[in-house]
Scaffold this motif. Structure first.
Motif, short mmCIF file in Angstrom:
data_model
loop_
_atom_site.label_atom_id
_atom_site.label_comp_id
_atom_site.label_asym_id
_atom_site.label_seq_id
_atom_site.Cartn_x
_atom_site.Cartn_y
_atom_site.Cartn_z
N GLU A 1 105.26 49.46 7.08
CA GLU A 1 104.21 49.97 8.24
C GLU A 1 102.99 51.20 6.91
O GLU A 1 103.28 51.39 6.54
CB GLU A 1 103.84 50.70 8.79
N LEU A 2 101.56 50.59 7.50
CA LEU A 2 100.93 51.10 6.02
C LEU A 2 99.38 50.87 7.15
O LEU A 2 98.39 49.84 7.40
CB LEU A 2 99.86 50.37 4.89
N TYR A 3 99.05 52.04 8.07
CA TYR A 3 98.30 52.49 8.85
C TYR A 3 96.67 53.64 8.25
O TYR A 3 97.82 54.60 7.93
CB TYR A 3 97.84 52.63 10.23
N ILE A 4 95.88 53.45 8.71
CA ILE A 4 94.63 54.30 8.45
C ILE A 4 93.91 54.51 10.39
O ILE A 4 93.65 53.66 10.33
CB ILE A 4 93.79 53.68 7.43
N ALA A 5 93.56 55.83 9.73
CA ALA A 5 92.85 56.39 11.53
C ALA A 5 91.79 55.80 11.29
O ALA A 5 91.00 55.52 10.61
CB ALA A 5 93.60 57.80 11.59
N ASP B 1 96.26 37.61 12.52
CA ASP B 1 95.21 37.99 13.53
C ASP B 1 94.63 38.65 12.86
O ASP B 1 93.43 39.24 13.61
CB ASP B 1 95.65 37.47 15.24
N ASN B 2 95.85 39.18 11.65
CA ASN B 2 94.42 40.82 11.88
C ASN B 2 93.89 40.73 10.54
O ASN B 2 94.49 41.15 9.49
CB ASN B 2 95.67 42.14 11.70
N GLY B 3 92.10 40.43 10.87
CA GLY B 3 91.91 40.38 9.30
C GLY B 3 91.91 41.11 8.92
O GLY B 3 91.97 40.41 7.21
N GLY B 4 91.53 42.51 9.09
CA GLY B 4 91.89 43.76 8.38
C GLY B 4 93.02 43.62 6.92
O GLY B 4 92.54 43.89 5.88
N ALA B 5 94.27 42.97 7.25
CA ALA B 5 94.87 43.20 6.86
C ALA B 5 94.59 42.61 5.92
O ALA B 5 95.32 42.83 4.67
CB ALA B 5 96.10 43.62 7.56
N THR C 1 92.95 40.45 3.99
CA THR C 1 91.61 40.92 3.25
C THR C 1 92.42 42.04 2.58
O THR C 1 92.14 42.24 1.10
CB THR C 1 90.43 41.55 4.14
N PHE C 2 93.10 43.52 3.18
CA PHE C 2 93.02 44.56 2.20
C PHE C 2 93.96 43.77 1.43
O PHE C 2 93.60 43.73 0.08
CB PHE C 2 93.36 45.44 3.22
N TYR C 3 95.11 43.03 2.09
CA TYR C 3 96.28 42.41 1.03
C TYR C 3 96.30 41.58 0.05
O TYR C 3 96.46 41.25 -1.38
CB TYR C 3 97.95 41.98 1.79
N TYR D 1 88.90 56.43 9.17
CA TYR D 1 88.90 57.37 8.57
C TYR D 1 89.17 56.03 7.56
O TYR D 1 89.66 56.00 5.89
CB TYR D 1 90.60 57.86 8.11
N GLN D 2 88.65 54.52 7.96
CA GLN D 2 89.17 53.27 6.87
C GLN D 2 88.25 53.32 6.54
O GLN D 2 86.67 53.58 6.41
CB GLN D 2 89.71 51.78 8.56
N GLY D 3 88.45 51.90 5.82
CA GLY D 3 87.02 51.39 4.22
C GLY D 3 86.74 52.29 3.96
O GLY D 3 85.81 52.56 2.94
N VAL D 4 87.10 53.49 2.99
CA VAL D 4 86.87 54.96 2.08
C VAL D 4 88.04 54.86 0.96
O VAL D 4 87.59 55.66 0.30
CB VAL D 4 86.63 56.28 2.56
N GLY D 5 89.52 53.56 0.68
CA GLY D 5 90.26 53.91 0.00
C GLY D 5 91.00 54.67 -0.03
O GLY D 5 92.33 54.10 -0.38
N LEU D 6 91.38 55.15 0.81
CA LEU D 6 92.97 55.72 1.45
C LEU D 6 93.71 54.66 1.55
O LEU D 6 94.81 55.17 0.83
CB LEU D 6 92.59 56.54 2.69
N GLY D 7 93.81 53.11 2.20
CA GLY D 7 94.76 52.59 2.32
C GLY D 7 95.30 51.76 1.11
O GLY D 7 96.45 52.04 0.58
N SER D 8 94.55 51.68 0.18
CA SER D 8 94.76 51.34 -1.20
C SER D 8 95.21 52.27 -1.42
O SER D 8 95.98 52.55 -3.23
CB SER D 8 93.38 51.30 -2.05
N ARG D 9 95.58 53.72 -2.02
CA ARG D 9 95.90 55.02 -2.47
C ARG D 9 97.14 55.20 -1.64
O ARG D 9 97.89 55.44 -2.50
CB ARG D 9 95.08 56.49 -2.28
#
Ligand SMILES: CC(C)(COP(=O)(O)OP(=O)(O)OC[C@H]1O[C@@H](n2cnc3c(N)ncnc32)[C@H](O)[C@@H]1OP(=O)(O)O)[C@@H](O)C(=O)NCCC(=O)NCCS
Length: 168
Positions: free
Chosen positions: A93-97, A132-136, A138-140, A100-108
């Motif tokens: 699991e990898l989740y950002i509140a 269906d989790n489009g954000g995830a 795109t992220f991966y 706070y999403q979209g500022v680089g925390l997930g990548s870190r």
């Protein structure tokens, strides 16, 4: 200008309630309208502070991202659970509140979890994401993950496709 320090560190039992809050907010944000309401509510109810406290004490690897002293994201990782895939490590699991999403925390957090798996001697890494989790997705893909396998997860009789992304 106010400078917020960002820290990625191992979770401690005292972090359990804060991680449960991030879990609740990020899962609600990511999966409302995808996972059926009843199943999602039941999953969230199971994962309160006690669940997280046990997970941290049982030596499940949990990392947290802290910003200005507040926990705003987490990652859990360990051995890959699917024998058919050659990668030895997995980020479960990898989740950002949401705020706070979209500022680089997930990548870190991703990079920190990947480093920790490497230090444990596990080669290669897999992460599963719901299609269906489009954000995830795109992220991966943006992190260079290779889409190598598919699976199905069933929630209250609704089947959802999941994709395995891998890094070697
Ligand atoms: C997916 C998630 C972990 C990414 O973390 P993050 O801190 O928001 O991502 P970052 O700021 O590090 O962004 C890295 C890249 O991912 C992409 N990305 C991240 N979230 C995205 C979203 N919701 N939609 C589209 N692209 C997204 C961006 O393109 C970004 O690339 P850029 O730096 O070139 O702009 C986080 O948004 C999250 O927790 N989302 C909800 C829960 C979830 O889906 N978790 C993963 C479950 S498997």
């Amino acid at each position: 200008m106010k400078t917020q320090t960002i820290d990625i560190r191992r979770a401690e039992p005292k972090d359990a309630a804060a991680i449960a809050d991030v879990h609740n907010a990020s899962w609600s944000g990511a999966y409302a309208g995808i996972i059926p309401h009843k199943a999602l509510t039941a999953m969230l109810a199971r994962r309160g502070p006690q669940w997280w406290s046990n997970a941290i004490r049982r030596a499940t690897s949990v990392l947290v991202a802290e910003m200005g002293g507040q926990i705003v994201g987490y990652a859990t990782f360990g051995r890959n659970r699917v024998r058919e895939l050659a990668q030895q490590g997995e980020i479960y699991e990898l989740y950002i509140a949401p705020e706070y999403q979209g500022v680089g925390l997930g990548s870190r957090l991703f990079a920190a979890a990947r480093d920790a798996l490497g230090r444990h001697g596990l080669e290669g890494l897999v992460v599963w994401a719901l299609e269906d989790n489009g954000g995830a997705v795109t992220f991966y893909e943006g992190l260079g993950g290779r889409d190598v396998a598919e699976g199905v997860e069933v929630f209250d009789a609704k089947a959802l496709k999941k994709i395995a992304y891998t890094w070697n």
